[in-house]
Design an enzyme around this catalytic site. Structure first.
Site, mmCIF file in Angstrom:
data_model
loop_
_atom_site.group_PDB
_atom_site.id
_atom_site.type_symbol
_atom_site.label_atom_id
_atom_site.label_comp_id
_atom_site.label_asym_id
_atom_site.label_seq_id
_atom_site.Cartn_x
_atom_site.Cartn_y
_atom_site.Cartn_z
ATOM 1 C CB ALA A 177 -4.239 -0.189 -1.670
ATOM 2 C CB ILE B 140 -0.958 -0.018 1.222
ATOM 3 C CG1 ILE B 140 -1.909 1.185 1.192
ATOM 4 C CG2 ILE B 140 -0.201 -0.091 2.534
ATOM 5 C CD1 ILE B 140 -3.046 1.106 2.202
ATOM 6 C CB CYS B 141 0.954 4.204 0.682
ATOM 7 S SG CYS B 141 1.342 5.965 0.771
ATOM 8 C CG ASN B 142 5.657 6.176 -0.334
ATOM 9 O OD1 ASN B 142 5.088 6.577 -1.349
ATOM 10 N ND2 ASN B 142 6.190 6.999 0.554
#
Length: 199
Positions: A161, A107-109
């Protein structure tokens, strides 16, 4: 143990991105589960406490050196640590997980890290926008056509995500893990998304 979910935390991790998934694994709407299907475990570079962006310190269960060979899923939690040199130590861990057919969430980074090292080149995926994945991935990221403009995407054994999609990320992983029935997972998602008083 093969039923352990390993949450990989780097320094300055985003604590909010782990909450809904870990909560659904460990508890139901009434209380802590007496016999959960999976067990939550924290994986970090060392056994020293890992600081979140918000200043909380989490004590790892495993270091990179002591992590088990068998587990149910590897979950890369976002944060600022993915931009540091310590993230390079995660590459062989993710590569081995994918080669073994393990479920991998990012998720994200964490998703940007996956793009940087070519791990998203054969799956549909999402993240913090295609521009960020191209910036991080440079020549190693060759699957812009596989980018999906969605909160969370599951393909094969990989779930990705963006940083605002904590609940969607949890839902996709819970479904992939078959943590509960699809109906109950959807109910958990909708309750937390809409609250007691849906707008």
């Amino acid at each position: 143990m093969s039923n352990e979910i390993l949450y990989l935390l780097l320094p300055d991790y985003a604590a909010h991105e782990v909450v809904y998934l870990s909560q659904a694994v460990a508890s139901d709407e009434y209380a802590l589960k007496e016999h959960p299907k999976y067990v939550n475990k924290v994986l970090a570079p060392t056994l020293s406490p890992v600081k979140s962006i918000g200043g909380f310190h989490t004590l790892p269960d495993y270091s990179f050196a002591s992590m088990p060979d068998d587990y149910a899923a590897l979950v890369l939690i976002g944060g600022f640590g993915w931009k540091t040199a310590i993230a390079d130590e995660v590459v062989p861990i993710v590569r081995q997980a994918i080669e073994k057919g393990k479920i991998v969430g990012a998720i994200c980074n964490g998703a940007s890290f996956m793009a940087k090292h070519g791990f998203l080149n054969s799956v549909k995926h999402t993240g913090n926008g295609p521009e960020q994945l191209m910036l991080w991935g440079d020549k190693n990221y060759t699957n812009t056509d596989g980018y999906v403009h969605a909160q969370a995407v599951s393909d094969k054994n990989i779930v990705t995500a963006n940083g605002s999609a904590t609940l969607e990320f949890a839902r996709e992983l819970l479904l992939m893990l078959e943590n509960d029935t699809p109906e109950r997972i959807e109910m958990y998602y909708r309750f937390n998304k809409q609250g007691f008083y849906p707008i």
